[in-house]
Design a protein around this motif. Structure first.
Motif, short mmCIF file in Angstrom:
data_model
loop_
_atom_site.label_atom_id
_atom_site.label_comp_id
_atom_site.label_asym_id
_atom_site.label_seq_id
_atom_site.Cartn_x
_atom_site.Cartn_y
_atom_site.Cartn_z
N PRO A 142 -0.53 2.13 11.71
CA PRO A 142 -1.98 2.20 11.44
C PRO A 142 -2.35 3.44 10.64
O PRO A 142 -1.67 4.47 10.70
CB PRO A 142 -2.58 2.26 12.85
CG PRO A 142 -1.54 2.99 13.65
CD PRO A 142 -0.20 2.58 13.07
N TRP A 143 -3.43 3.34 9.88
CA TRP A 143 -3.95 4.47 9.10
C TRP A 143 -5.43 4.62 9.41
O TRP A 143 -6.19 3.71 9.16
CB TRP A 143 -3.74 4.23 7.61
CG TRP A 143 -2.29 4.07 7.25
CD1 TRP A 143 -1.60 2.90 7.11
CD2 TRP A 143 -1.35 5.12 6.99
NE1 TRP A 143 -0.29 3.14 6.79
CE2 TRP A 143 -0.11 4.49 6.69
CE3 TRP A 143 -1.43 6.51 6.96
CZ2 TRP A 143 1.04 5.21 6.39
CZ3 TRP A 143 -0.30 7.22 6.65
CH2 TRP A 143 0.93 6.58 6.37
N PRO A 144 -5.86 5.76 9.95
CA PRO A 144 -5.02 6.87 10.41
C PRO A 144 -4.40 6.54 11.77
O PRO A 144 -4.89 5.68 12.49
CB PRO A 144 -6.01 8.02 10.52
CG PRO A 144 -7.30 7.36 10.89
CD PRO A 144 -7.30 6.05 10.14
N ALA A 145 -3.35 7.25 12.10
CA ALA A 145 -2.68 7.04 13.39
C ALA A 145 -3.47 7.72 14.49
O ALA A 145 -3.89 8.87 14.34
CB ALA A 145 -1.26 7.58 13.34
N LEU B 99 9.10 5.47 9.63
CA LEU B 99 7.91 5.35 10.47
C LEU B 99 7.43 3.91 10.58
O LEU B 99 6.99 3.47 11.66
CB LEU B 99 6.80 6.24 9.91
CG LEU B 99 7.01 7.76 10.04
CD1 LEU B 99 5.98 8.51 9.20
CD2 LEU B 99 6.93 8.19 11.50
N GLU B 100 7.48 3.17 9.47
CA GLU B 100 7.04 1.77 9.48
C GLU B 100 7.88 0.96 10.47
O GLU B 100 7.35 0.18 11.27
CB GLU B 100 7.16 1.16 8.08
CG GLU B 100 6.14 1.67 7.07
CD GLU B 100 4.76 1.02 7.24
OE1 GLU B 100 4.57 0.27 8.22
OE2 GLU B 100 3.89 1.28 6.39
N VAL B 101 9.20 1.15 10.43
CA VAL B 101 10.08 0.39 11.33
C VAL B 101 9.90 0.84 12.77
O VAL B 101 9.80 0.02 13.69
CB VAL B 101 11.56 0.54 10.90
CG1 VAL B 101 12.48 -0.14 11.91
CG2 VAL B 101 11.77 -0.04 9.52
N TRP B 102 9.88 2.16 12.99
CA TRP B 102 9.71 2.67 14.35
C TRP B 102 8.43 2.15 14.97
O TRP B 102 8.42 1.71 16.14
CB TRP B 102 9.70 4.20 14.36
CG TRP B 102 9.27 4.75 15.69
CD1 TRP B 102 10.03 4.87 16.81
CD2 TRP B 102 7.94 5.16 16.05
NE1 TRP B 102 9.26 5.35 17.86
CE2 TRP B 102 7.99 5.54 17.42
CE3 TRP B 102 6.74 5.26 15.36
CZ2 TRP B 102 6.86 6.00 18.09
CZ3 TRP B 102 5.61 5.73 16.02
CH2 TRP B 102 5.68 6.09 17.38
N GLU C 38 0.83 -1.20 0.00
CA GLU C 38 0.00 0.00 0.00
C GLU C 38 0.87 1.26 0.00
O GLU C 38 0.54 2.26 -0.63
CB GLU C 38 -0.91 0.00 1.23
CG GLU C 38 -2.02 -1.05 1.20
CD GLU C 38 -1.49 -2.44 1.53
OE1 GLU C 38 -0.33 -2.56 2.01
OE2 GLU C 38 -2.22 -3.42 1.28
N ASP C 39 2.00 1.21 0.72
CA ASP C 39 2.91 2.35 0.73
C ASP C 39 3.44 2.65 -0.67
O ASP C 39 3.47 3.80 -1.11
CB ASP C 39 4.11 2.07 1.66
CG ASP C 39 3.71 2.00 3.12
OD1 ASP C 39 2.66 2.56 3.48
OD2 ASP C 39 4.46 1.38 3.89
N VAL C 40 3.90 1.60 -1.37
CA VAL C 40 4.45 1.77 -2.72
C VAL C 40 3.38 2.30 -3.66
O VAL C 40 3.63 3.18 -4.49
CB VAL C 40 5.04 0.45 -3.24
CG1 VAL C 40 5.49 0.59 -4.69
CG2 VAL C 40 6.21 0.02 -2.38
N SER D 2 1.35 13.19 7.96
CA SER D 2 0.07 13.86 7.72
C SER D 2 -0.29 13.87 6.24
O SER D 2 -1.44 13.60 5.86
CB SER D 2 0.15 15.30 8.24
OG SER D 2 -1.01 16.02 7.93
N ILE D 3 0.70 14.16 5.36
CA ILE D 3 0.45 14.18 3.92
C ILE D 3 -0.02 12.82 3.43
O ILE D 3 -1.00 12.70 2.69
CB ILE D 3 1.72 14.62 3.17
CG1 ILE D 3 2.02 16.09 3.42
CG2 ILE D 3 1.58 14.37 1.66
CD1 ILE D 3 3.37 16.55 2.88
N LEU D 4 0.69 11.77 3.85
CA LEU D 4 0.34 10.42 3.41
C LEU D 4 -1.03 10.00 3.94
O LEU D 4 -1.77 9.27 3.28
CB LEU D 4 1.41 9.44 3.88
CG LEU D 4 2.76 9.59 3.18
CD1 LEU D 4 3.86 8.90 3.96
CD2 LEU D 4 2.69 9.05 1.76
#
Length: 385
Positions: free
Chosen positions: A79-82, A66-69, A38-40, A142-144
């Motif tokens: 998660p989306w949204p965080a 962010l994904e790793v953290w 989904e990120d790609v 926020s943009i993503l």
């Protein structure tokens, strides 16, 4: 951390190949392992929607971090949204009080989270993050979130308050992108290192003169210049007020979209005199008729078809600093930008006139270079000498 099947990584790497013009190639495989499908897909959509190259690079890098953290800090995917609590946790993990940390090892980022990020080569510096980095990653987040059609808690008063207090507590001084500016005297020393007719010297001489004289262009803008962006203009007088002064060659450089323009804007700057000659000499010697202007040259003197990367521009400047006997650690390509405005201030050029060439949108940012120069040249600090 969840292990992604090799086939999925390979597939994503191929997907990221389509974005090789905007993503850092040396991190493509790492990003393929860190990002989800989904990120790609989101990044590809943003590229097709006309998002600027530099913004996309930052988004991809920040998203991988962010994904790793999140996996290390919560044991779950991003998660989306965080939720607001996760945003507050991010601030607490990255902006903390070093004095408090010395008293309480549990303060700030947990040791296992920090170790995991270092193992992934995503965390190198000691101490709290730079406030600007934290703000940028929150902005990317926020943009993503918005581009996924979702609403996050990024504007919540609790987050703004926590960020403000954490920045104050972290007590980390703001660092300039280049600790030293490449002013006229420094530029002269760099040019002395590339004064021969070797092709690499011809290129670097043209690169430095073009980047500086065109207003201190960003390294991404220098790397992205193309022959098609150059337009020959009528010669101009060396002294506009003297009709008998010698004529100088003039080029206009069309920059298209820059960091501070929207998709509908198209900026251009002028190049006059010696930099024009250096640039045309490089194009002639390298037999470049179209496409990227500044290109890689291999060890046998062959000119590549591909453009230099922004990172290569930075490395070229640092290498020349070493050759000139300067401390390369104190200089970066951004020093050409800050150096242009500093030099303009030293020479008494009005700020608005300098900003027309540098294309700074923020008077505050541009004026900071002027203020530093004026303080050193002024009388206020010389009451007792």
């Amino acid at each position: 951390m969840t292990i992604v099947p090799p086939t999925s990584i390979a597939s994503r790497a191929e997907e990221l190949d389509a974005l090789d013009a905007i993503l850092p190639f040396d991190r493509r495989d790492q990003l393929a392992a860190l990002l989800t499908d989904e990120d790609v897909a989101t990044l590809k959509h943003l590229a097709q929607a006309g998002m600027g190259d530099n913004t996309l690079r930052a988004l991809a890098s920040d998203l991988g971090y962010l994904e790793v953290w999140c996996r290390l800090a919560t044991g779950a995917p991003l998660p989306w949204p965080a939720p607001g609590s996760l945003l507050l946790k991010f601030v607490a993990h990255h902006l903390w009080d070093p004095v408090k940390r010395a008293e309480d090892p549990t303060h700030g980022m947990p040791a296992d989270v920090e170790a995991g990020l270092r193992a992934e080569r995503l965390l190198r510096a000691d101490g709290p993050h730079a406030p600007g980095t934290v703000r940028r990653r929150l902005t990317s987040w926020s943009i993503l979130t918005r581009w996924r059609g979702l609403t996050g808690a990024f504007g919540a008063p609790s987050l703004k308050s926590a960020l403000r207090l954490a920045v104050r507590a972290s007590a980390r001084p703001r660092q300039r992108k280049s600790r030293k500016a490449v002013t006229g005297d420094v530029l002269a020393r760099l040019l002395e290192t590339c004064a021969t007719d070797r092709l690499v010297d011809v290129r670097d001489r043209a690169l430095f003169l073009t980047a500086f004289a065109s207003g201190g262009r960003r390294r991404s803008e220098v790397a992205g210049l193309r022959v098609e962006d150059l337009v020959d203009e009528e010669p101009v007088r060396a002294d506009p007020a003297d009709k008998n002064s010698p004529p100088l060659p003039c080029l206009s450089i069309h920059l298209g979209r820059t960091k501070t323009t929207s998709s509908d804007d198209s900026e251009h700057v002028l190049l006059i005199g010696r930099p024009v000659g250096a640039l045309k000499h490089w194009l002639e010697e390298a037999a470049i008729k179209e496409g990227p202007i500044f290109r890689r040259i291999d060890q046998w003197g062959n000119v590549d078809r591909q453009a230099l990367t922004p990172q290569s521009v930075n490395l070229i400047l640092k290498r020349r600093c070493q050759q000139a006997g300067l401390d390369a650690e104190k200089f970066s390509a951004h020093g050409l930008r800050s150096g242009y405005l500093t030099e303009a201030a030293n020479r008494g050029i009005p700020l608005p006139e300098a900003m027309q060439q540098s294309l700074h949108k923020s008077v505050t940012q541009a004026a900071s270079y002027y203020n530093n120069a004026e303080r050193k040249n002024g009388r206020a600090a010389r009451l007792i000498v």
